[in-house]
Design an enzyme around this catalytic site. Structure first.
Site, mmCIF file in Angstrom:
data_model
loop_
_atom_site.group_PDB
_atom_site.id
_atom_site.type_symbol
_atom_site.label_atom_id
_atom_site.label_comp_id
_atom_site.label_asym_id
_atom_site.label_seq_id
_atom_site.Cartn_x
_atom_site.Cartn_y
_atom_site.Cartn_z
ATOM 1 N N ARG A 93 18.646 51.899 100.081
ATOM 2 C CA ARG A 93 18.384 52.502 98.777
ATOM 3 C C ARG A 93 17.858 51.421 97.842
ATOM 4 N NH1 ARG A 93 20.251 56.501 94.915
ATOM 5 N NH2 ARG A 93 18.958 56.027 93.109
ATOM 6 N N ARG B 15 13.737 58.261 97.498
ATOM 7 C CA ARG B 15 14.775 57.372 97.996
ATOM 8 C C ARG B 15 15.251 57.795 99.379
ATOM 9 N NH1 ARG B 15 15.537 59.802 93.322
ATOM 10 N NH2 ARG B 15 17.126 61.364 93.048
ATOM 11 N N ASP C 94 20.662 59.107 98.288
ATOM 12 C CA ASP C 94 21.297 59.162 96.977
ATOM 13 C C ASP C 94 22.652 59.822 97.183
ATOM 14 O OD1 ASP C 94 21.520 58.959 94.157
ATOM 15 O OD2 ASP C 94 20.869 61.031 93.920
ATOM 16 N N ASP D 82 25.922 60.960 94.870
ATOM 17 C CA ASP D 82 26.494 61.111 93.533
ATOM 18 C C ASP D 82 27.894 61.695 93.625
ATOM 19 O OD1 ASP D 82 24.239 60.231 92.116
ATOM 20 O OD2 ASP D 82 23.372 62.239 92.061
#
Length: 179
Positions: free
Chosen positions: A90, A99, A102, A104
């Site tokens: 990343r 990317r 990711d 989150d």
């Protein structure tokens, strides 16, 4: 004698739009739960979505959501998620750019935080079908800030960009951590 932290349910959203996206997501789930303090509880289907925000011309994303039970603090979980992202190369140069991975933290139990490093629940999750829709498929009764995740997904601006779902359920759920 050290005190054992209680288990906390966390929801993580994963996305990839560079490289071998499906393989990246599969590996990332395994790596995220490859710690004694983290146990996988549920996995959403993988959905294909259009990029939201960021530079124009990006490839489509594969997105998914997982539910984990963890004894890590929110800050420790964030560091772990970022280490997994880094292991998948990343790069953070342009906000919302394409990317490889990711990850989150969408929610961490009932924790609320306005810390700019880790805002909980995720500040834009309630507007993003690429998070809400797979989460609603994984848990049709899920709520975010007291609202139905499925209802939020239905009205999210990016819902029309979701084209199909895939299954990544080959990752096995771990046995629950003992209390």
């Amino acid at each position: 004698m050290s005190t054992v932290r209680p288990l906390v349910r966390a929801i993580l959203a994963l996305g990839s739009n560079l490289g071998e996206r499906q393989g990246t997501l599969h590996s990332a789930v395994a790596e995220l739960v490859d710690r004694p303090e983290v146990r996988l509880q549920n996995v959403s289907p993988v959905v294909t979505t259009k990029p939201v925000g960021g530079p124009a011309g990006q490839p489509d994303f594969l997105n998914m959501v997982i539910a984990i039970d963890t004894r890590l603090t929110p800050e420790e979980l964030l560091a772990h998620c970022q280490a997994v992202e880094l292991a998948h190369h990343r790069i953070r140069e342009v906000r919302w750019a394409a990317r490889t991975l990711d990850v989150d933290i969408i929610s961490y139990g009932d924790v609320r935080s306005d810390d700019p490093v880790l805002t909980l629940p995720h500040p834009r999750a309630a507007e993003r079908a690429f998070v809400l829709y797979p989460w609603s498929l994984m848990d049709p009764n899920a709520t975010l800030e007291g609202q139905s995740v499925a209802a939020l997904a239905a009205v999210a601006a990016d819902m029309p960009g979701i084209t199909h779902a895939q299954d990544i359920s080959t990752v096995q759920k771990a046995a629950p951590l003992s209390e």
